[in-house]
Design an enzyme around this catalytic site. Sequence first.
Site, mmCIF file in Angstrom:
data_model
loop_
_atom_site.group_PDB
_atom_site.id
_atom_site.type_symbol
_atom_site.label_atom_id
_atom_site.label_comp_id
_atom_site.label_asym_id
_atom_site.label_seq_id
_atom_site.Cartn_x
_atom_site.Cartn_y
_atom_site.Cartn_z
ATOM 1 N N ASP A 1 0.813 -1.222 0.000
ATOM 2 C CA ASP A 1 0.000 0.000 0.000
ATOM 3 C C ASP A 1 0.847 1.273 0.000
ATOM 4 O OD1 ASP A 1 1.058 -0.360 2.524
ATOM 5 O OD2 ASP A 1 -0.824 -0.169 3.614
ATOM 6 N N HIS A 2 2.110 1.174 0.396
ATOM 7 C CA HIS A 2 2.905 2.397 0.543
ATOM 8 C C HIS A 2 3.506 2.847 -0.775
ATOM 9 C CE1 HIS A 2 2.366 1.997 4.794
ATOM 10 N NE2 HIS A 2 3.129 3.043 5.042
ATOM 11 N N ASP B 1 4.011 -1.119 11.333
ATOM 12 C CA ASP B 1 3.614 0.230 10.949
ATOM 13 C C ASP B 1 3.056 0.894 12.199
ATOM 14 O OD1 ASP B 1 2.860 1.845 8.186
ATOM 15 O OD2 ASP B 1 1.644 2.386 9.926
ATOM 16 N N ARG C 1 -0.057 13.009 10.063
ATOM 17 C CA ARG C 1 1.266 13.598 10.346
ATOM 18 C C ARG C 1 1.498 14.789 9.439
ATOM 19 N NH1 ARG C 1 4.152 7.793 11.128
ATOM 20 N NH2 ARG C 1 3.543 7.678 13.310
ATOM 21 N N SER D 1 7.153 7.184 12.840
ATOM 22 C CA SER D 1 6.879 5.883 12.231
ATOM 23 C C SER D 1 7.638 4.743 12.901
ATOM 24 C CB SER D 1 7.250 5.937 10.757
ATOM 25 O OG SER D 1 8.621 5.664 10.595
ATOM 26 N N ARG E 1 9.420 2.719 11.011
ATOM 27 C CA ARG E 1 10.396 2.268 10.015
ATOM 28 C C ARG E 1 11.741 1.943 10.667
ATOM 29 N NH1 ARG E 1 10.112 8.125 7.154
ATOM 30 N NH2 ARG E 1 7.959 7.471 7.334
HETATM 31 C C1 MIC Z 1 4.242 6.503 8.131
HETATM 32 O O1 MIC Z 1 3.068 6.834 8.214
HETATM 33 O O2 MIC Z 1 5.193 7.228 8.471
HETATM 34 C C2 MIC Z 1 4.550 5.118 7.573
HETATM 35 C C3 MIC Z 1 5.175 5.308 6.249
HETATM 36 O O3 MIC Z 1 3.356 4.394 7.403
HETATM 37 C C4 MIC Z 1 5.474 4.400 8.560
HETATM 38 C C5 MIC Z 1 5.996 3.106 8.085
HETATM 39 C C6 MIC Z 1 7.130 3.221 7.131
HETATM 40 O O4 MIC Z 1 7.947 4.124 7.220
HETATM 41 O O5 MIC Z 1 7.207 2.353 6.250
HETATM 42 C C7 MIC Z 1 4.840 4.169 9.940
HETATM 43 O O6 MIC Z 1 3.933 4.873 10.308
HETATM 44 O O7 MIC Z 1 5.301 3.296 10.681
HETATM 45 FE FE1 SF4 Z 2 0.060 4.979 4.994
HETATM 46 FE FE2 SF4 Z 2 1.424 5.668 7.174
HETATM 47 FE FE3 SF4 Z 2 -0.012 7.465 5.835
HETATM 48 FE FE4 SF4 Z 2 -1.248 5.605 7.166
HETATM 49 S S1 SF4 Z 2 0.056 7.190 8.012
HETATM 50 S S2 SF4 Z 2 -1.734 6.271 5.101
HETATM 51 S S3 SF4 Z 2 0.103 3.860 6.906
HETATM 52 S S4 SF4 Z 2 1.801 6.383 5.092
#
Ligand code: MIC
Ligand code: SF4
Length: 641
Positions: free
Chosen positions: A62-63, A117, A377, A531, A533
């Site tokens: 999905d990312h 995540d 965010r 996140s 990550r």
């Molecule tokens: C995000 O919202 O920052 C992400 C991208 O979903 C991350 C995960 C990632 O960096 O792959 C998260 O929230 O953990």
């Molecule tokens: Fe995707 Fe992270 Fe954004 Fe949610 S917050 S939509 S999991 S990138």
Amino acid sequence: MNLFEKILSIHGIDPIPESGTPIRLTIDQTLTQDATGTMACLQFEALGIDRVRTDLSVSYVDHNTIQSGYFNFDDHRFLRTIAAKYGMVFSEPGNGICHQVNLERFGVPGRTLLGSDSHTPTGGGIGMIAIGAGGLDVAMAMAGEPFTLPMPNVVSVRLTGELSPWVAAKDVILEVLRRETVKGGVGRVYEYTGPGVASLSVPERATITNMGAELGATTSIFPSDDGTLAFLKSQGREDQWIRLEPDPDARYTREIEIDLSQLVPLAACPHMPDMVTEVGKLAGTKVDQVVIGSCTNSSYKDLATVAAMVKGKRIPPETSLVIAPGSRQVLTLLADHGELTDLIRAGARIMECACGPCIGMGQAPPSGGITVRTMNRNFKGRCGTADAGTYLVSPETAAATALAGAFADPRDLGAPPEITLPKKFPVQEAGFVFPALDGGSVEILRGPNIKPLPLGQAVGEEVSGEVLLKLPDNITTDDIMPAGTHILSFRSNIPEISKYVFSHVDPEFSRRAREKQGGFIVAGDNYGQGSSREHAALAPMFLGIRGVVAASFARIHRANLINFGILPLILEDPRALEAISQGDSLVLRNARENILEKDGFELENTTTGKAIIVKIDLNPFERQVLSAGGKLNWYRSQQDS
Ligand code: MIC
Ligand code: SF4
């Protein structure tokens, strides 16, 4: 018992220990997504187990679905084949955002979910204990290992009254963020209680638990009640419902009270989710872009409301309206009911069901622009434009703002539209691949961008190096390891992605770290918020970073540092930061002994000649993992002995 404790006890944690005591929680379900999942799958593979040992493990794509170049499709193909081999359900690109799809299709009250995540707590909306973690911890859970965490403090958020027209679930969590701040939730679980809970649907509850991640909380949770049953019925899964509520005399470490009827439309201002103000105070400020979607706000109700608001109208040409539906189910309903046509006719741009703009995957706003988003965010640069300002609002405020081309309070629009939810949602097979019982003969397909996993270094007698970067409070994982279309393509290639560590903060960082062969990072409070990550630990580890000296750490990032053998050193007195400068040399003597046995010790600044007192708040298992140079090294040493 409160609800959190009840679910712990169903999972064998009985009696409930004091807060702070390490607990080992058995995990029923896991979720991974492509940006963290390739590493998690490589790590699972490295554990040498032939099939996942959870009730359910789902691998979502999905990312990164942009597929510019071969990188992404290679990753998707790797994830599809490895899922088939080891018994995971595979959710194809275009099927939707992991948290939204997991809630619709797989969420079960009373069960535990660990996801790679940080927004995994979305599952708390249906009464699960749902926790975000690094990919390696999720890989271990897939292998049947319990997840270790310190017993959190459980805070009750008592809801009374009902939301006024045009005020939304998003405004509830923005109010919690306003009061609690982005670091207020560290070590805490937010449990929603009180008579106001019944007035919120499961997707609304999920908006609140989703964005509990921005508090730094371990998780957030709602009870499983008649509203939960109604949701499960609409998804054809009522047989999975159980009633789960806190006991009437349940105890909490603290109680916050929110009278829903007193809330007004709110917005988080640039560049932190806790910089909350009333939308009315921003009214009239021109906006360049409105983006509606993400795992926080893209349920059918959210998007049908937006469609009803813009129906028959035209979004002004200076404002771009972008819609990213949360799941194939939501998109199907919007198409069946004609709302998709209403959105298209109003001038909206329709995106694939994926994270998309939320993680800087396209739709970056113009330079110096203002983008108003329903996401969770708004860290600087995350939208893809370094000097743009991102505001976070509800879908109702976003649609009112899009129509006006400037911030607008939806309460000025008269009566809100009535949205009738379908009794049955379209549950589809398209988009999912369910694994065969035996995946033994499946060949895992890997592309050239999938590089082997690097391993950390065991801690020796001395850990030393230069301070390569000194940073302020609230550094996010987006600062440490940025995302966006270009960089996200290298999530399976650590040597390549490590070139971008801190690239938005200090473009020279990666080169300097290589030249100096590693060193230390020094920072203020709440280092690594945001996140899950693990690339924000793994890539610095690859560059030779041996320790981070900070006033405090965010939960998931601290765990990721330990998992990859980077020392999370906490300053005993945060004022000591003033005496450390970039370029100073630090040395930790008797490192192994200190890590294995001591809670506090001295780090010597050999440039100034001063001693810095640091604490290392570790449980015995974490001490073993750190001294082995990370969890994979530790696991292998256990297998060998
Ligand atoms: C995000 O919202 O920052 C992400 C991208 O979903 C991350 C995960 C990632 O960096 O792959 C998260 O929230 O953990
Ligand atoms: Fe995707 Fe992270 Fe954004 Fe949610 S917050 S939509 S999991 S990138």
